[in-house]
Design a protein around this motif. Structure first.
Motif, mmCIF file in Angstrom:
data_model
loop_
_atom_site.group_PDB
_atom_site.id
_atom_site.type_symbol
_atom_site.label_atom_id
_atom_site.label_comp_id
_atom_site.label_asym_id
_atom_site.label_seq_id
_atom_site.Cartn_x
_atom_site.Cartn_y
_atom_site.Cartn_z
ATOM 1 N N LEU A 160 0.841 -1.208 0.000
ATOM 2 C CA LEU A 160 0.000 0.000 0.000
ATOM 3 C C LEU A 160 0.871 1.251 0.000
ATOM 4 C CD1 LEU A 160 -2.752 -1.045 2.593
ATOM 5 C CD2 LEU A 160 -3.181 -0.449 0.200
ATOM 6 N N GLU A 161 1.933 1.220 0.819
ATOM 7 C CA GLU A 161 2.813 2.380 0.919
ATOM 8 C C GLU A 161 3.633 2.574 -0.351
ATOM 9 O OE1 GLU A 161 4.407 3.168 5.300
ATOM 10 O OE2 GLU A 161 4.686 1.075 4.684
ATOM 11 N N TYR A 162 4.173 1.461 -0.831
ATOM 12 C CA TYR A 162 5.147 1.523 -1.924
ATOM 13 C C TYR A 162 4.564 2.138 -3.187
ATOM 14 C CZ TYR A 162 9.070 0.031 -4.846
ATOM 15 O OH TYR A 162 10.138 0.017 -5.690
ATOM 16 N N VAL A 163 3.311 1.798 -3.516
ATOM 17 C CA VAL A 163 2.737 2.236 -4.786
ATOM 18 C C VAL A 163 2.351 3.711 -4.779
ATOM 19 C CG1 VAL A 163 1.922 -0.054 -5.413
ATOM 20 C CG2 VAL A 163 0.397 1.483 -4.162
ATOM 21 N N LEU A 213 -8.052 -0.210 7.632
ATOM 22 C CA LEU A 213 -7.271 0.359 8.734
ATOM 23 C C LEU A 213 -5.821 0.573 8.310
ATOM 24 C CD1 LEU A 213 -8.746 -1.686 11.712
ATOM 25 C CD2 LEU A 213 -9.109 0.739 11.213
ATOM 26 N N LEU A 214 -5.286 -0.388 7.566
ATOM 27 C CA LEU A 214 -3.914 -0.233 7.071
ATOM 28 C C LEU A 214 -3.826 0.950 6.112
ATOM 29 C CD1 LEU A 214 -2.817 -3.937 6.332
ATOM 30 C CD2 LEU A 214 -1.870 -2.409 8.073
ATOM 31 N N ALA A 215 -4.774 1.050 5.198
ATOM 32 C CA ALA A 215 -4.749 2.139 4.221
ATOM 33 C C ALA A 215 -4.866 3.487 4.933
ATOM 34 C CB ALA A 215 -5.893 1.967 3.215
ATOM 35 N N GLU A 216 -5.711 3.512 5.958
ATOM 36 C CA GLU A 216 -5.878 4.736 6.735
ATOM 37 C C GLU A 216 -4.573 5.091 7.442
ATOM 38 O OE1 GLU A 216 -8.857 4.300 9.791
ATOM 39 O OE2 GLU A 216 -9.376 6.440 9.686
ATOM 40 N N HIS A 217 -3.957 4.065 7.987
ATOM 41 C CA HIS A 217 -2.730 4.288 8.760
ATOM 42 C C HIS A 217 -1.609 4.847 7.892
ATOM 43 C CE1 HIS A 217 0.234 3.763 11.862
ATOM 44 N NE2 HIS A 217 0.949 2.958 11.098
ATOM 45 N N VAL A 218 -1.466 4.315 6.678
ATOM 46 C CA VAL A 218 -0.349 4.751 5.834
ATOM 47 C C VAL A 218 -0.792 5.801 4.809
ATOM 48 C CG1 VAL A 218 0.906 2.600 6.143
ATOM 49 C CG2 VAL A 218 -0.636 2.842 4.189
ATOM 50 N N GLY A 219 -2.075 6.158 4.837
ATOM 51 C CA GLY A 219 -2.564 7.199 3.936
ATOM 52 C C GLY A 219 -2.535 6.796 2.478
ATOM 53 N N SER A 220 -2.841 5.555 2.205
ATOM 54 C CA SER A 220 -2.787 5.066 0.824
ATOM 55 C C SER A 220 -4.178 4.805 0.268
ATOM 56 C CB SER A 220 -1.986 3.759 0.766
ATOM 57 O OG SER A 220 -0.641 4.010 1.030
ATOM 58 N N ARG A 221 -4.210 4.589 -1.058
ATOM 59 C CA ARG A 221 -5.453 4.168 -1.710
ATOM 60 C C ARG A 221 -5.567 2.654 -1.640
ATOM 61 N NH1 ARG A 221 -5.153 5.757 -7.726
ATOM 62 N NH2 ARG A 221 -7.151 4.686 -7.850
ATOM 63 N N ARG A 245 -9.351 6.397 1.963
ATOM 64 C CA ARG A 245 -9.346 6.412 0.494
ATOM 65 C C ARG A 245 -9.516 4.979 -0.025
ATOM 66 N NH1 ARG A 245 -3.912 8.736 -0.940
ATOM 67 N NH2 ARG A 245 -4.692 8.966 -3.073
ATOM 68 N N VAL A 246 -10.722 4.511 0.066
ATOM 69 C CA VAL A 246 -10.995 3.139 -0.369
ATOM 70 C C VAL A 246 -12.079 3.174 -1.443
ATOM 71 C CG1 VAL A 246 -12.652 2.773 1.525
ATOM 72 C CG2 VAL A 246 -11.658 0.804 0.355
ATOM 73 N N THR A 247 -11.865 2.369 -2.474
ATOM 74 C CA THR A 247 -12.904 2.165 -3.483
ATOM 75 C C THR A 247 -13.226 0.680 -3.515
ATOM 76 O OG1 THR A 247 -11.198 1.947 -5.179
ATOM 77 C CG2 THR A 247 -12.222 4.126 -4.931
ATOM 78 N N ALA A 248 -14.376 0.363 -4.073
ATOM 79 C CA ALA A 248 -14.792 -1.043 -4.048
ATOM 80 C C ALA A 248 -15.607 -1.375 -5.287
ATOM 81 C CB ALA A 248 -15.612 -1.324 -2.794
ATOM 82 N N GLU A 249 -15.560 -2.628 -5.648
ATOM 83 C CA GLU A 249 -16.319 -3.097 -6.815
ATOM 84 C C GLU A 249 -17.262 -4.212 -6.404
ATOM 85 O OE1 GLU A 249 -12.768 -4.481 -8.890
ATOM 86 O OE2 GLU A 249 -13.420 -6.571 -8.657
ATOM 87 N N VAL A 250 -18.305 -4.373 -7.215
ATOM 88 C CA VAL A 250 -19.214 -5.498 -7.050
ATOM 89 C C VAL A 250 -19.425 -6.098 -8.437
ATOM 90 C CG1 VAL A 250 -21.303 -4.057 -7.268
ATOM 91 C CG2 VAL A 250 -21.440 -6.283 -6.109
ATOM 92 N N THR A 251 -19.603 -7.403 -8.490
ATOM 93 C CA THR A 251 -19.795 -8.048 -9.790
ATOM 94 C C THR A 251 -21.292 -8.107 -10.123
ATOM 95 O OG1 THR A 251 -20.118 -10.257 -8.906
ATOM 96 C CG2 THR A 251 -17.836 -9.566 -9.288
ATOM 97 N N PRO A 252 -21.619 -8.195 -11.398
ATOM 98 C CA PRO A 252 -23.033 -8.352 -11.756
ATOM 99 C C PRO A 252 -23.643 -9.590 -11.094
ATOM 100 C CG PRO A 252 -21.727 -7.850 -13.705
ATOM 101 C CD PRO A 252 -20.760 -8.082 -12.583
ATOM 102 N N HIS A 253 -22.867 -10.680 -11.022
ATOM 103 C CA HIS A 253 -23.474 -11.901 -10.464
ATOM 104 C C HIS A 253 -23.772 -11.769 -8.974
ATOM 105 C CE1 HIS A 253 -19.062 -12.691 -10.987
ATOM 106 N NE2 HIS A 253 -19.139 -13.129 -9.760
#
Lengths: 422, 306, 186
Positions: A160-163, A213-221, A245-253
């Motif tokens: 998460l941090e590296y990218v 929580l990890l993304a929040e902690h390191v400020g990543s997407r 900064r979280v996004t999410a997907e759902v599948t049609p099925h």
């Protein structure tokens, strides 16, 4: 080639004429040589973008190739797809992602944007050369070990941090592997009745909770693949409310089908994450409406016949999705064109960093990546008729609303009259 | 009559009772000098066994042969199965051989359901993965009925690894269909979370064997595999045995008339003490004998008519 | 064999009292032909052959004080038309305690028609013992034999058309004693 789409309805608005020339939406008619398409009754959407596609090449060309998958995508109204990294060899080096990217260019039906693996060989042990993939010709932005979870919390944190250095995003396949050992389907009444090892909802929810929580902690997407449970929706809702900064997907099925379908043990309904309950389906629909889930992604997962015509436990998980995604979303939500455009084109293009996709079709100069839908048409899904090399659609025999009439990639038709041009 | 026996859920009370009644007639006939009956003459029954289970295979083989069917044993060892032929290809081979019934034992749950799509003949589930074993449930019900005279209202405790037990699933379904009151007993880790909703709303759950015993007409002990220990379902064989094993003091807590059952093979000293297994209250040997009669009944009812 | 419809016209051939007389006559004939029914076993063929066999035994006992052992012989598994119809439930096979070896077995059935049931009964008998001789007693012989089989004792011969059927009901199984001819031209 220039086109004039006569009487088209952009996102359901009043009919108008849409001019396409030099690869962009144009304010002015292109002149005499423009091909005129009678688009009355048709709805124009920005070309759909799939952030989660398995094209199987290299390695399983018997199930799908970049070319056949691209054709299926174009026929489904897509102008860009993100190809998952779980090929053979795994897309964990600049060399493999460039190969996939080049194959996509050669097929020329959709923009194929490779996703890079997070860890070498998807093994979850050592970080792959993410930077090299990012700066390759393929310009990888999304990284995912999809098929496997990046289960090691330290490795996940580092990735998460590296990218952040190249505005990348980690797309997590959220599945706590210890909780899903041997899992075959959703853990619940149906799995108990069928004697199939359960895949508990908490195995997904626990990883999403940890990762936000990890993304929040390191400020990543963070991007969460194929969210499948009501509990995951709640975790995401809270995280987003806090500003993670979280996004999410759902599948049609997952927006339509439930675990009851496993009752006949037909592995065409075996998928990972598994089909869940009616309650989960309802929560996912609401989450997509609310924006808690940002995008619809197909998780198009072609499999060769022998990998599905077998015992449930031996079958590979996954379903075809590209050619049925829009009709399924239409059947679930009705003609909410603004919503559909956002969740299937604009938001996914933003997540994947595909700037030329998901543009405003009413503005001159927008790259002409778009698709025309006939919302009144209904069609019966016949697996043999699909352009994908595989046949594992869960919708065989379903009558679906909405037919893709034409798709344009940078102003060139990839689909006309419902048929791929090449 | 039904075409396949894939699950105990394929049986309604009427059909299940017909099978048990037919089995009783078959048992009466098997006492005679000439044990063979001509009912399935010219019919072919294939025993398709992907798992070693000599006792079940022999039971089906004896049943089919007593009804004069031709029996073909197709086992995972020494056939193309071990060379990795798919179930579908095997099914097409059996179909070409004119199998009127395929008795299938398989480690994958639902394999009989898949097979039924690919063959024209009847499919009989002889145990599939952790799903079901309907003929075992039928022979258990038969044994209870012959020992205790009825099934309706009978209180049956099924004790042990319900989660992984195909015998338990089939028994819960069949016994509740036939009016028995079933309680599944075991450590919470080995009782599926949704067992009542999944199988029958009437199913009760208990984690306390001692509380259930005094009010049970039948106590059915399930085999508990010691490898479950490695997967943290319970801490040790000793603790399991102390909490859920049927030993002599526990046998005495049961009503005088109550019987002890076990589908076999037993782990003596683990889920059942040797003295209990060998006591007159135990029906374990009877269960095996009844297996042939019940399987004769099933094969006759599936294949005997048009 | 085409069955007449349920609402087809029917005619009573034997009323209750006739039926009782016919059973009495068969009982007398058995006593005559078997020198007092010694060494004899009655085996009823389910369903209605079984109560008939018991009635014959009771009448024989009433006439001569002889106790003839009675049993039942289910022929379902031996039928040659098993596969032509839906699966049938099995009837009971119960031999008297003395068995049948070395004895005269009289098979008892309600209707003799094609002779196929009698053939199946002979096969079934063959698998359970070795009687010294086998005879056949029927309440009604309606003709149309398809096999070289005849009855030793016949209550009543009823000439029938193939489009007709003969329906025997007994108190024990059906709540009334009666023989009806159903269907055909009246």
């Amino acid at each position: 080639m220039a086109y004039l789409l006569k009487g088209v309805s952009i996102l359901g608005a009043a009919p108008t004429d849409l001019h396409i020339s030099d690869g962009v939406i144009s304010a002015e008619p292109a002149g005499q040589d423009a091909e005129v398409i009678d688009a009355s009754g048709l709805v124009a959407l920005p070309g759909l973008v799939d952030v989660h596609t398995h094209l199987r090449e290299p390695g399983r060309e018997d199930a799908e190739t970049v070319e056949t998958g691209s054709r299926a995508a174009a026929l489904g109204g897509y102008t860009a797809v993100c190809a998952m990294a779980n090929t053979s060899p795994v897309a964990d080096t600049a060399g493999v992602v460039e190969q996939v990217w080049r194959l996509g260019r050669e097929a020329g039906l959709v923009d194929v944007q490779p996703i890079g693996a997070v860890t070498v060989g998807l093994a979850g042990k050592q970080m792959a050369e993410l930077g090299a993939m990012a700066s390759s010709a393929a310009g990888v932005r999304i990284f995912s070990d999809d098929g496997f979870c990046v289960a090691d919390p330290k490795l996940m944190r580092r990735a998460l941090e590296y990218v952040k250095a190249f505005d990348g995003v980690i797309a997590q396949h959220a599945e706590e592997p210890r909780l899903t050992e041997g899992a075959q389907m959703h853990e619940g009444e149906v799995s108990t009745r069928l004697g199939l090892t359960g895949w508990p909802a908490v195995a997904e929810e626990a990883i999403i909770a940890r990762d936000v929580l990890l993304a929040e902690h390191v400020g990543s997407r963070l991007h969460v693949c194929h969210v499948s449970t009501a509990g995951s929706v709640e975790v995401l809702r809270q995280a987003k409310a806090r500003g993670v900064r979280v996004t999410a997907e759902v599948t049609p099925h997952h927006l339509l089908l439930t675990d009851e379908l496993a009752s006949g043990y037909d592995p065409v309904f075996k998928v990972n994450p598994p089909l869940r309950t009616r309650k989960d389906v309802e929560a996912l629909r609401q989450a997509l409406l609310d924006g808690v889930i940002d995008v619809v992604a197909t998780d198009h997962a072609p499999h060769a016949v022998q990998d599905k015509e077998c015992e449930w436990s031996y079958a590979r998980p996954g379903m075809l999705g590209l050619e049925t995604a829009l009709p399924i979303v239409l059947s679930v939500f009705g003609p909410k064109w603004e919503l559909i455009a956002d969740r299937m084109s604009i938001a996914p293009a933003r997540i994947a960093g595909l700037d030329s996709h998901g543009g405003d079709l009413t503005r001159a100069g927008t790259p002409a990546n778009l698709t025309l839908v006939d919302p009144a048409a209904r069609w019966v899904v016949d697996p043999a008729e699909l352009a994908s090399r595989s046949r594992n659609t869960p919708y065989a025999g379903h009558t679906l609303p909405g037919r893709i009439v034409a798709t344009f990639l940078r102003g060139e038709a990839t689909v006309l009259d419902g048929k791929a041009v090449k | 009559m039904i075409k396949h026996l894939r699950s105990a859920a394929d049986l309604d009370a009427e059909t299940a009772t017909l099978i048990l009644d037919t089995a009783a007639e078959m048992a009466a006939l098997s006492g005679r000098e000439v044990k063979k009956l001509p009912a399935l003459r010219g019919r072919t029954v294939v025993n398709l066994f992907y798992e070693d289970s000599t006792r079940t295979r022999i039971s089906f083989e004896a049943a089919a042969k007593r009804l004069s069917a031709d029996v073909i044993n197709f086992s995972a060892k020494g056939s193309s199965v071990s060379k990795g032929e798919s179930l579908k290809d095997t099914a097409l081979t059996l179909q070409a051989m004119g199998a009127d019934a395929v008795v299938i034992r398989h480690s994958a749950s639902g394999a009989p359901h898949r097979l039924a799509n690919w063959v024209d003949g009847s499919v009989v589930n002889a145990g599939d993965g952790t799903h079901e074993h309907p003929t075992q449930a039928l022979l258990d019900a038969y044994t209870m009925r012959s020992r205790l005279g009825r099934l309706d209202g009978l209180k049956v405790a099924i004790v042990g690894d319900v989660l992984h037990s195909r015998v338990a699933r089939s028994n819960v379904l069949l016994l509740t269909t036939l009016g028995a009151q079933v309680t599944v007993v075991g450590p919470p880790t080995l009782i599926p979370l949704d067992v009542a909703a999944a199988l029958s709303e009437k199913t009760q759950v208990s984690f306390d064997l001692d509380a259930v015993l005094p009010d049970s007409d039948v106590v059915m002990m399930l085999r508990v595999q010691t490898e479950r220990m490695q997967d943290s379902y319970f801490p040790s064989a000793r603790e399991y045995s102390r909490r859920y094993g049927l030993d002599v003091p526990r046998l005495h807590k049961m009503p005088e008339h109550a019987i002890v059952m076990h589908p076999g093979p037993m782990n003596r000293g683990m889920e059942i003490a040797p003295e209990v297994a060998d006591s007159p209250r135990s029906t374990i040997v009877e269960q095996v004998a009844n297996g042939v009669s019940v399987r004769m009944a099933v094969l006759y009812l599936l294949l005997g008519g048009k | 064999m085409a069955q007449p419809r349920a609402d087809a016209p029917s005619k009573i051939i034997l009323a209750e009292s006739d039926l009782h007389r016919v059973v009495d006559r068969i009982a007398h004939q058995i006593l005559e032909k078997t020198s007092g029914a010694t060494g004899t076993v009655l085996l009823g063929i389910p369903t209605r052959g079984v109560p008939l066999a018991h009635r014959l035994a009771a009448r024989i006992h009433a006439f001569e004080g002889v106790d003839v052992p009675v049993g039942s012989l289910d022929i379902t598994l031996y039928r040659d038309d098993l596969r032509l119809k839906a699966t049938r439930a099995l009837g009971k096979t119960e031999l008297p305690p003395g068995g049948i070896d070395g004895l005269r077995v009289i098979l008892v059935d309600d209707v003799l028609f094609s002779g196929r049931s009698a053939r199946a009964a002979l096969d079934a008998l063959n698998d359970i013992g070795r009687p010294s001789s086998v005879q056949l007693a029927v309440l009604v012989d309606r003709g149309h034999r398809q096999l070289p089989i005849r009855a030793d004792y016949v209550g009543k011969n009823i000439p029938t058309a193939l489009s007709e059927s003969v329906k025997v009901t007994l108190t024990e199984t059906d709540g009334a004693d009666e023989v009806k001819l159903i269907g055909g031209l009246t």
